[in-house]
Design an enzyme around this catalytic site. Structure first.
Site, mmCIF file in Angstrom:
data_model
loop_
_atom_site.group_PDB
_atom_site.id
_atom_site.type_symbol
_atom_site.label_atom_id
_atom_site.label_comp_id
_atom_site.label_asym_id
_atom_site.label_seq_id
_atom_site.Cartn_x
_atom_site.Cartn_y
_atom_site.Cartn_z
ATOM 1 N N ASP A 1 -1.275 6.185 -25.714
ATOM 2 C CA ASP A 1 -0.546 4.987 -26.145
ATOM 3 C C ASP A 1 0.665 5.337 -27.032
ATOM 4 O O ASP A 1 0.532 6.096 -27.993
ATOM 5 C CB ASP A 1 -1.521 4.083 -26.920
ATOM 6 C CG ASP A 1 -0.946 2.698 -27.173
ATOM 7 O OD1 ASP A 1 0.109 2.606 -27.836
ATOM 8 O OD2 ASP A 1 -1.546 1.719 -26.710
ATOM 9 N N ARG B 1 2.151 3.809 -29.244
ATOM 10 C CA ARG B 1 2.144 3.354 -30.643
ATOM 11 C C ARG B 1 1.378 4.295 -31.565
ATOM 12 O O ARG B 1 1.492 4.215 -32.778
ATOM 13 C CB ARG B 1 1.516 1.954 -30.718
ATOM 14 C CG ARG B 1 2.298 0.910 -29.962
ATOM 15 C CD ARG B 1 1.481 -0.348 -29.764
ATOM 16 N NE ARG B 1 0.326 -0.115 -28.889
ATOM 17 C CZ ARG B 1 -0.558 -1.055 -28.549
ATOM 18 N NH1 ARG B 1 -0.426 -2.282 -29.029
ATOM 19 N NH2 ARG B 1 -1.565 -0.769 -27.759
ATOM 20 N N HIS C 1 -7.993 3.857 -30.812
ATOM 21 C CA HIS C 1 -7.179 2.860 -31.532
ATOM 22 C C HIS C 1 -7.518 1.456 -31.045
ATOM 23 O O HIS C 1 -7.818 1.272 -29.854
ATOM 24 C CB HIS C 1 -5.679 3.147 -31.359
ATOM 25 C CG HIS C 1 -5.187 2.952 -29.959
ATOM 26 N ND1 HIS C 1 -4.496 1.830 -29.562
ATOM 27 C CD2 HIS C 1 -5.313 3.716 -28.854
ATOM 28 C CE1 HIS C 1 -4.193 1.934 -28.275
ATOM 29 N NE2 HIS C 1 -4.683 3.065 -27.816
HETATM 30 CO CO CO Z 1 -5.176 3.462 -25.854
#
Ligand code: CO
Length: 209
Positions: free
Chosen positions: A44, A46, A98
């Site tokens: 990801d 982020r 996350h």
């Molecule tokens: Co993820």
């Protein structure tokens, strides 16, 4: 919108900043690595682990894939673990999930996602293993958050199932940690998993050394 010009301009100023602080910074960097941490996280965009922890070059050996999975037939992650644990002799292995993980969310839905199906099935298996607990959580966001945490826990267990990790835990005190990054607050959370208790519980079946 990220432009490539922005990326290369930033890199140029980063190089100058580093050289200003330490003239031989890159000479030293070129000599090799001795990271103490193997980090396994989600791809990801982020979850930029180096930025959010301040880890500099040389401090973390990093592997990222969709939903931070430690799958025992994934040659990629298994090679990373073997190299980091046996050869680089890292002191810690971290699995970091996350909240708001798209991979975990996808595994909670009835949807044919093609080639992603076999990958996400690992997370469906985590759900099945913990379905009693998960199904008792009525709030969907809380259930989703909990699956993210349980997925981290199960991937830590998968780590402990490998011979390299078992031997390093016993032989030189390698530590395994489970973390979650909360993209909604920016906070990094240590799940404080008792890996030694987990190790003891699964060794009857998974002992390899
Ligand atoms: Co993820």
């Amino acid at each position: 919108m990220t432009t490539f010009k922005k990326i290369f301009d930033y890199n140029q100023s980063w190089v100058s900043d580093k050289l200003q602080i330490e003239a031989d910074y890159f000479e030293k960097l070129g000599q090799g690595q001795e990271p103490e941490i193997l980090y396994i996280g989600c791809s990801d965009s982020r979850v930029t682990i180096e930025e959010l922890t301040g880890a500099g070059p040389g401090e973390m050996f990093v592997h990222r894939n969709i939903a931070n999975l430690v799958n025992n037939v994934d040659l990629n992650v298994m090679a990373v673990i073997n190299y980091a644990v046996v050869h680089l002799k890292v002191k810690h292995v971290v699995v970091c999930g996350h909240y708001n993980c798209g991979g975990v969310k996808a595994a909670m839905q009835s949807l044919d996602l093609g080639i992603l199906n076999p990958w996400l099935r690992n997370i469906r298996d985590v759900y099945r293993t913990h379905s009693a607990e998960l199904n008792s959580i009525e709030d969907e966001t809380k259930r989703y958050d909990r699956l993210v945490e349980l997925n981290v826990q199960e991937q830590c267990i998968n780590l402990v199932k490998t011979a390299a990790v078992q031997q390093a835990m016993k032989g030189r005190g390698l530590e395994v940690h489970g973390w979650v990054f909360d993209v909604r607050t920016g906070k990094l959370i240590d799940l404080n998993l008792d890996i030694h208790a987990i190790l003891k519980k699964i060794m009857e079946i998974y002992k390899l050394d």
